[in-house]
Design an enzyme around this catalytic site. Structure first.
Site, PDB file in Angstrom:
ATOM      1  N   GLN A 139       0.792  -1.144   0.006  1.00  0.00           N
ATOM      2  CA  GLN A 139       0.175   0.122  -0.121  1.00  0.00           C
ATOM      3  C   GLN A 139       0.805   1.204  -0.062  1.00  0.00           C
ATOM      4  O   GLN A 139       0.330   2.360  -0.061  1.00  0.00           O
ATOM      5  CB  GLN A 139      -1.017   0.098   1.153  1.00  0.00           C
ATOM      6  CG  GLN A 139      -1.866  -1.209   1.442  1.00  0.00           C
ATOM      7  CD  GLN A 139      -2.401  -1.168   2.849  1.00  0.00           C
ATOM      8  OE1 GLN A 139      -3.665  -0.227   2.882  1.00  0.00           O
ATOM      9  NE2 GLN A 139      -2.080  -1.730   3.847  1.00  0.00           N
TER      10      GLN A 139
ATOM     11  N   PRO B 286       3.226  -4.298  16.005  1.00  0.00           N
ATOM     12  CA  PRO B 286       3.469  -4.209  17.594  1.00  0.00           C
ATOM     13  C   PRO B 286       2.026  -3.819  18.118  1.00  0.00           C
ATOM     14  O   PRO B 286       2.067  -4.039  19.138  1.00  0.00           O
ATOM     15  CB  PRO B 286       4.229  -3.095  17.524  1.00  0.00           C
ATOM     16  CG  PRO B 286       4.382  -2.347  16.213  1.00  0.00           C
ATOM     17  CD  PRO B 286       4.058  -3.388  15.018  1.00  0.00           C
ATOM     18  N   GLU B 287       1.148  -3.332  17.328  1.00  0.00           N
ATOM     19  CA  GLU B 287      -0.272  -3.055  17.864  1.00  0.00           C
ATOM     20  C   GLU B 287      -1.364  -3.778  17.376  1.00  0.00           C
ATOM     21  O   GLU B 287      -1.218  -4.310  16.115  1.00  0.00           O
ATOM     22  CB  GLU B 287      -0.493  -1.498  17.539  1.00  0.00           C
ATOM     23  CG  GLU B 287       0.662  -0.452  17.787  1.00  0.00           C
ATOM     24  CD  GLU B 287       0.729  -0.435  19.575  1.00  0.00           C
ATOM     25  OE1 GLU B 287       2.012   0.066  19.874  1.00  0.00           O
ATOM     26  OE2 GLU B 287       0.024  -0.705  19.790  1.00  0.00           O
TER      27      GLU B 287
ATOM     28  N   HIS C  69      -1.348   1.621  -4.436  1.00  0.00           N
ATOM     29  CA  HIS C  69      -1.533   3.192  -4.254  1.00  0.00           C
ATOM     30  C   HIS C  69      -0.443   4.043  -5.143  1.00  0.00           C
ATOM     31  O   HIS C  69      -0.419   5.321  -4.856  1.00  0.00           O
ATOM     32  CB  HIS C  69      -1.455   3.628  -2.826  1.00  0.00           C
ATOM     33  CG  HIS C  69      -2.398   2.645  -2.053  1.00  0.00           C
ATOM     34  ND1 HIS C  69      -2.340   2.782  -0.743  1.00  0.00           N
ATOM     35  CD2 HIS C  69      -3.619   1.972  -2.393  1.00  0.00           C
ATOM     36  CE1 HIS C  69      -3.478   1.837  -0.270  1.00  0.00           C
ATOM     37  NE2 HIS C  69      -4.284   1.534  -1.355  1.00  0.00           N
TER      38      HIS C  69
HETATM   39  C1  BV8 Z   1     -11.352   3.209  -3.891  1.00  0.00           C
HETATM   40  C2  BV8 Z   1      -1.735   6.892  -1.478  1.00  0.00           C
HETATM   41  C3  BV8 Z   1     -13.070   3.127  -5.212  1.00  0.00           C
HETATM   42  C4  BV8 Z   1      -1.980   8.692  -1.171  1.00  0.00           C
HETATM   43  C5  BV8 Z   1      -3.374   6.011   0.113  1.00  0.00           C
HETATM   44  C6  BV8 Z   1     -14.606  -0.617   0.607  1.00  0.00           C
HETATM   45  C7  BV8 Z   1     -14.044  -0.890  -0.445  1.00  0.00           C
HETATM   46  C8  BV8 Z   1     -13.419  -0.025  -1.175  1.00  0.00           C
HETATM   47  C9  BV8 Z   1     -13.447   1.251  -0.801  1.00  0.00           C
HETATM   48  C10 BV8 Z   1     -13.777   1.659   0.362  1.00  0.00           C
HETATM   49  C11 BV8 Z   1     -14.356   0.885   1.232  1.00  0.00           C
HETATM   50  N1  BV8 Z   1     -14.563   1.342   2.320  1.00  0.00           N
HETATM   51  C12 BV8 Z   1     -13.899   2.771   2.304  1.00  0.00           C
HETATM   52  C13 BV8 Z   1     -13.605   2.896   1.138  1.00  0.00           C
HETATM   53  C14 BV8 Z   1     -13.032   4.060   0.767  1.00  0.00           C
HETATM   54  C15 BV8 Z   1     -11.514   4.381   1.021  1.00  0.00           C
HETATM   55  C16 BV8 Z   1     -11.172   3.641   2.123  1.00  0.00           C
HETATM   56  O1  BV8 Z   1     -10.627   2.761   2.226  1.00  0.00           O
HETATM   57  N2  BV8 Z   1     -11.316   4.706   3.243  1.00  0.00           N
HETATM   58  C17 BV8 Z   1     -10.839   4.197   4.694  1.00  0.00           C
HETATM   59  C18 BV8 Z   1      -9.965   5.477   5.222  1.00  0.00           C
HETATM   60  C19 BV8 Z   1     -12.330   4.042   5.492  1.00  0.00           C
HETATM   61  N3  BV8 Z   1     -10.734   3.631   0.024  1.00  0.00           N
HETATM   62  C20 BV8 Z   1     -10.440   4.553  -1.224  1.00  0.00           C
HETATM   63  O2  BV8 Z   1     -11.118   5.540  -1.303  1.00  0.00           O
HETATM   64  C21 BV8 Z   1      -9.524   3.670  -2.122  1.00  0.00           C
HETATM   65  N4  BV8 Z   1     -10.429   3.970  -3.440  1.00  0.00           N
HETATM   66  O3  BV8 Z   1     -11.839   2.467  -3.091  1.00  0.00           O
HETATM   67  O4  BV8 Z   1     -11.914   3.697  -4.775  1.00  0.00           O
HETATM   68  C22 BV8 Z   1     -13.347   3.562  -6.629  1.00  0.00           C
HETATM   69  C23 BV8 Z   1     -13.626   2.321  -7.605  1.00  0.00           C
HETATM   70  C24 BV8 Z   1     -13.842   2.649  -8.909  1.00  0.00           C
HETATM   71  C25 BV8 Z   1     -13.918   4.128  -9.235  1.00  0.00           C
HETATM   72  C26 BV8 Z   1     -13.762   5.342  -8.340  1.00  0.00           C
HETATM   73  C27 BV8 Z   1     -13.538   4.861  -7.045  1.00  0.00           C
HETATM   74  C28 BV8 Z   1      -8.420   4.167  -2.514  1.00  0.00           C
HETATM   75  C29 BV8 Z   1      -7.596   4.246  -1.070  1.00  0.00           C
HETATM   76  C30 BV8 Z   1      -6.034   4.455  -1.248  1.00  0.00           C
HETATM   77  C31 BV8 Z   1      -5.797   5.968  -0.761  1.00  0.00           C
HETATM   78  N5  BV8 Z   1      -4.359   6.407  -0.839  1.00  0.00           N
HETATM   79  N6  BV8 Z   1      -2.250   6.359  -0.403  1.00  0.00           N
HETATM   80  C32 BV8 Z   1      -0.557   9.224  -0.172  1.00  0.00           C
HETATM   81  O5  BV8 Z   1      -0.048   8.223   0.573  1.00  0.00           O
HETATM   82  O6  BV8 Z   1      -0.717  10.340  -0.022  1.00  0.00           O
HETATM   83  S1  BV8 Z   1      -3.611   4.966   1.400  1.00  0.00           S
HETATM   84  C33 BV8 Z   1      -2.605   5.305   2.591  1.00  0.00           C
HETATM   85  O7  BV8 Z   1      -3.166   5.043   3.698  1.00  0.00           O
HETATM   86  C34 BV8 Z   1      -1.287   5.040   2.571  1.00  0.00           C
HETATM   87  O8  BV8 Z   1      -0.966   4.303   1.273  1.00  0.00           O
HETATM   88  C35 BV8 Z   1      -1.426   3.891   3.551  1.00  0.00           C
HETATM   89  O9  BV8 Z   1      -0.706   2.689   3.107  1.00  0.00           O
HETATM   90  C36 BV8 Z   1      -2.779   4.024   4.112  1.00  0.00           C
HETATM   91  C37 BV8 Z   1      -2.754   3.704   5.255  1.00  0.00           C
HETATM   92  O10 BV8 Z   1      -2.847   2.398   5.839  1.00  0.00           O
HETATM   93  P1  BV8 Z   1      -1.426   1.833   6.500  1.00  0.00           P
HETATM   94  O11 BV8 Z   1      -0.577   1.432   5.506  1.00  0.00           O
HETATM   95  O12 BV8 Z   1      -2.114   0.777   7.146  1.00  0.00           O
HETATM   96  O13 BV8 Z   1      -0.873   2.661   7.440  1.00  0.00           O
HETATM   97  P2  BV8 Z   1      -1.494   3.154   9.083  1.00  0.00           P
HETATM   98  O14 BV8 Z   1      -0.864   4.248   9.506  1.00  0.00           O
HETATM   99  O15 BV8 Z   1      -3.020   3.392   9.006  1.00  0.00           O
HETATM  100  O16 BV8 Z   1      -0.981   2.009   9.918  1.00  0.00           O
HETATM  101  C38 BV8 Z   1       0.432   1.824  10.222  1.00  0.00           C
HETATM  102  C39 BV8 Z   1       0.379   0.625  10.920  1.00  0.00           C
HETATM  103  O17 BV8 Z   1       1.666   0.201  11.087  1.00  0.00           O
HETATM  104  C40 BV8 Z   1      -0.281   0.490  12.365  1.00  0.00           C
HETATM  105  O18 BV8 Z   1      -0.875  -0.585  12.367  1.00  0.00           O
HETATM  106  C41 BV8 Z   1       1.066   0.493  13.264  1.00  0.00           C
HETATM  107  O19 BV8 Z   1       0.882  -0.249  14.216  1.00  0.00           O
HETATM  108  C42 BV8 Z   1       1.918  -0.368  12.292  1.00  0.00           C
HETATM  109  N7  BV8 Z   1       3.530  -0.122  12.741  1.00  0.00           N
HETATM  110  C43 BV8 Z   1       4.088   0.854  13.120  1.00  0.00           C
HETATM  111  N8  BV8 Z   1       5.321   0.671  13.285  1.00  0.00           N
HETATM  112  C44 BV8 Z   1       5.728  -0.634  12.878  1.00  0.00           C
HETATM  113  C45 BV8 Z   1       4.474  -1.210  12.472  1.00  0.00           C
HETATM  114  N9  BV8 Z   1       4.310  -2.282  11.847  1.00  0.00           N
HETATM  115  C46 BV8 Z   1       5.311  -3.132  11.862  1.00  0.00           C
HETATM  116  N10 BV8 Z   1       6.635  -2.606  12.115  1.00  0.00           N
HETATM  117  C47 BV8 Z   1       6.804  -1.351  12.873  1.00  0.00           C
HETATM  118  N11 BV8 Z   1       7.973  -1.073  13.143  1.00  0.00           N
END
Ligand code: BV8
Length: 244
Positions: free
Chosen positions: A105, A216-217, A123
């Protein structure tokens, strides 16, 4: 502390199967110094939720602010290196060709920098640019006028980052390949993702394979996991993938 028996069980499964999918999120880059999406934003953007900034609507409303956020992130990512977690995945794939499909992602390009090949980047890549509106013959990316963001000085079209914003479709080829691999695999490692963003997180719910979470979480995918390894990617992945 990681449960040794769980580590041994997953290591054993990794050795026994040839169809492995790894889904990574922002957490795998945390130990390289890249803030995750849920980490507090800093500076000018501290008061914004990334989910609000990473949208076409936010960009059209305030192109300069959103463009500068990406410039800030590009500069930060440009200074960091892949960590032991990225390197372990690349090393495992080179030792065992064809057995591991890497789906990310992340937009930071650190897997590719670590040597992973064929990465399915759901992404996009933060270093790519593309036109905001459908380019006309006058829109020449190589001759875009300098600005924040750069623009076409003939028609005013703006440059935007080549990432998938919220509300935008994911690249079909990468998503299709990821879904096919997820359905066919025996084992899926879900590394460093909160499991909040779809359709990427949905891969962990539609896979036929055993789901192992490395984080870790707690995450929103823990209920879909067969095994949870509560640890950091840069520590767990080398133990899992490179140790006998
Ligand atoms: C879409 C680029 C449809 C931009 C990003 C159901 C189905 C389909 C869509 C949806 C759905 N429900 C809701 C949606 C809409 C939406 C969505 O998911 N919303 C959520 C928030 C509710 N999805 C979309 O809009 C997607 N598009 O579905 O389009 C469509 C179809 C046809 C035509 C038109 C439209 C698009 C989603 C992509 C968004 N863009 N990135 C940018 O970067 O600026 S996503 C962005 O968020 C990043 O890429 C990142 O990857 C992501 C966040 O997620 P994580 O990677 O998990 O990161 P996060 O910070 O959340 O968590 C970090 C984790 O790491 C934590 O758990 C932490 O504990 C852990 N961690 C920390 N340290 C460590 C560690 N783990 C291991 N080791 C460590 N040391």
């Amino acid at each position: 502390m990681i449960d040794e028996s769980s580590l041994r069980a997953v290591r054993g499964h990794l050795r026994a199967t040839s169809r492995i999918v790894v889904l990574t999120g922002a957490g795998i880059s945390a130990e390289s110094g890249v803030p995750t999406f849920r980490d507090a934003q800093t500076g000018l953007w501290a008061k914004f939720d990334p989910q609000q900034l990473a949208t076409e609507e936010a960009f059209r409303a305030n192109p300069r602010m959103v463009w500068d956020w990406y410039v800030f992130r590009r500069e930060l990512i440009g200074k960091v290196s892949p960590n032991a977690g990225h390197r372990a995945l690349a090393e495992f794939a080179s030792r065992h060709p064809g057995r591991l499909t890497l789906v990310t992602q992340n937009v930071d390009g650190l897997h590719q920098k670590a040597g992973s090949e064929g990465v399915l980047a759901l992404h996009g890549n933060i270093f790519d640019d593309q036109w905001l509106d459908t380019p006309k013959p006058c829109c020449n990316a190589d001759a875009a006028a300098a600005g924040s963001p750069p623009y076409c000085d003939r028609c005013g079209n703006l440059m935007r980052p080549g990432v998938v914003w919220f509300g935008e479709a994911l690249p079909m080829r990468a998503l299709d390949a990821a879904q096919v691999a997820a359905r066919a695999c025996d084992l899926m490692l879900v590394v460093g993702t909160s499991g909040a963003v779809y359709p990427a997180a949905g891969l962990a719910r539609t896979t036929a394979g055993q789901v192992v979470i490395i984080n870790p979480e707690p995450t929103e995918l823990d209920d879909a996991a067969d095994i949870v390894l509560r640890g950091k990617a840069a520590q767990v992945l080398p133990q899992l993938l490179l140790e006998e």
